[in-house]
Design a protein around this motif. Sequence first.
Motif, PDB file in Angstrom:
ATOM      1  N   ILE A 103       9.423   4.322  -3.839  1.00  0.00           N
ATOM      2  CA  ILE A 103      10.378   5.431  -3.960  1.00  0.00           C
ATOM      3  C   ILE A 103      11.714   4.945  -4.538  1.00  0.00           C
ATOM      4  CG2 ILE A 103      11.607   7.255  -2.738  1.00  0.00           C
ATOM      5  CD1 ILE A 103       8.535   7.635  -2.963  1.00  0.00           C
ATOM      6  N   PRO A 104      12.285   3.839  -4.036  1.00  0.00           N
ATOM      7  CA  PRO A 104      13.520   3.336  -4.659  1.00  0.00           C
ATOM      8  C   PRO A 104      13.349   3.000  -6.140  1.00  0.00           C
ATOM      9  CG  PRO A 104      13.210   2.323  -2.508  1.00  0.00           C
ATOM     10  CD  PRO A 104      11.957   3.070  -2.808  1.00  0.00           C
ATOM     11  N   ILE A 112       3.244   1.814 -10.702  1.00  0.00           N
ATOM     12  CA  ILE A 112       1.846   1.969 -11.101  1.00  0.00           C
ATOM     13  C   ILE A 112       0.957   1.468  -9.968  1.00  0.00           C
ATOM     14  CG2 ILE A 112       0.103   1.164 -12.741  1.00  0.00           C
ATOM     15  CD1 ILE A 112       3.241   0.898 -14.288  1.00  0.00           C
ATOM     16  N   ARG A 113      -0.009   2.277  -9.644  1.00  0.00           N
ATOM     17  CA  ARG A 113      -0.876   1.942  -8.514  1.00  0.00           C
ATOM     18  C   ARG A 113      -2.277   1.592  -9.017  1.00  0.00           C
ATOM     19  NH1 ARG A 113       1.686   1.667  -3.773  1.00  0.00           N
ATOM     20  NH2 ARG A 113       2.339   3.830  -3.772  1.00  0.00           N
ATOM     21  N   PRO A 159       0.827  -1.203   0.000  1.00  0.00           N
ATOM     22  CA  PRO A 159       0.000   0.000   0.000  1.00  0.00           C
ATOM     23  C   PRO A 159       0.870   1.265   0.000  1.00  0.00           C
ATOM     24  CG  PRO A 159       0.118  -0.904   2.204  1.00  0.00           C
ATOM     25  CD  PRO A 159       0.826  -1.886   1.307  1.00  0.00           C
ATOM     26  N   PRO A 160       0.274   2.422  -0.265  1.00  0.00           N
ATOM     27  CA  PRO A 160       1.042   3.673  -0.286  1.00  0.00           C
ATOM     28  C   PRO A 160       1.794   3.955   1.016  1.00  0.00           C
ATOM     29  CG  PRO A 160      -1.125   4.015  -1.242  1.00  0.00           C
ATOM     30  CD  PRO A 160      -1.132   2.626  -0.675  1.00  0.00           C
ATOM     31  N   VAL A 216      -3.359   7.356  -2.859  1.00  0.00           N
ATOM     32  CA  VAL A 216      -3.024   6.372  -3.886  1.00  0.00           C
ATOM     33  C   VAL A 216      -2.247   7.021  -5.030  1.00  0.00           C
ATOM     34  CG1 VAL A 216      -4.017   4.866  -5.649  1.00  0.00           C
ATOM     35  CG2 VAL A 216      -4.934   4.837  -3.324  1.00  0.00           C
ATOM     36  N   LEU A 217      -2.640   8.233  -5.400  1.00  0.00           N
ATOM     37  CA  LEU A 217      -2.032   8.900  -6.554  1.00  0.00           C
ATOM     38  C   LEU A 217      -0.698   9.571  -6.246  1.00  0.00           C
ATOM     39  CD1 LEU A 217      -5.216  10.648  -8.033  1.00  0.00           C
ATOM     40  CD2 LEU A 217      -4.089   8.587  -8.888  1.00  0.00           C
ATOM     41  N   GLN A 218      -0.399   9.774  -4.973  1.00  0.00           N
ATOM     42  CA  GLN A 218       0.714  10.629  -4.583  1.00  0.00           C
ATOM     43  C   GLN A 218       2.036  10.273  -5.263  1.00  0.00           C
ATOM     44  OE1 GLN A 218       1.306  10.868  -0.361  1.00  0.00           O
ATOM     45  NE2 GLN A 218       2.921  12.394  -0.515  1.00  0.00           N
TER      46      GLN A 218
END
Length: 263
Positions: A141-142, A151-152, A132-133, A166-168
């Motif tokens: 991030i890596p 892609i989420r 999850p985010p 979710v979009l962040q």
Amino acid sequence: MTRIDRRFEKLRSEGRKAFVSYVMAGDPDYATSRDIVLGLPGAGVDVIELGLPFTDPMADGSTIQLAGQRALGSGQTLEKTLQIVRELRATDDETPVVMMGYYNPIYSRGVERFLAEAKEAGIDGLIVVDLPPEEDDELCIPAQKAGLNFIRLATPTTDDRRLPVVLQNTSGFVYYVSITGITGAAEAQADLVAPEVARIKAQTDLPVIVGFGIRTPETAEAIARIADGSVVGSAIVSEIAKGRPVAEVLDYVRALADGAHRA
């Protein structure tokens, strides 16, 4: 820009919608799977989602669960999945490849090592459904620092409070899951999906691609008309499960791609 970014930019400039196909790496065996993957661009596929087989695919229905079991039973590994991508890249340096799966095999290999190998093999993005985010520092991030899109998934239960989270850190595109539940379940309904796509697009400039519940060229077209493209997975995997020759599988994919491209 990644291959994913370039592909969607090209599609936008041409006024075309995307067709995204999912297949399980190593299903039913390495050679057949490789031949299908190598044939997907010629069948009209704009983005390839390549499943990484895993022993506990909790988000997948029986069709993709069985595909993973067949792949693992035939000896498919993370290394062999990367090798399929390397073989594709020997002849195709443009079609984006997204690896889709679960975090455990990546964690077991080591995030730093995995990202370096994925980038070297020619993978462009990741969909990891069980991160999850809140766990973005773990892999998202890596991955983006390594030059891979992350892609989420957004779903019918992703409400207006959850959607910005979710979009962040999402990049490449947003994958909207058209139905509630596991893969291969109910049929997607364009009239129900349209307002959800509009809601997501109001909060992001990323392309929104819709998957789950698409089995026919007509549904692929209907969904692509109200989104930036459509994704088909379980229906293609079902054709592979029937033991169809590679050429017949690719003919089926081509019909679906033609449907999406008519939108």
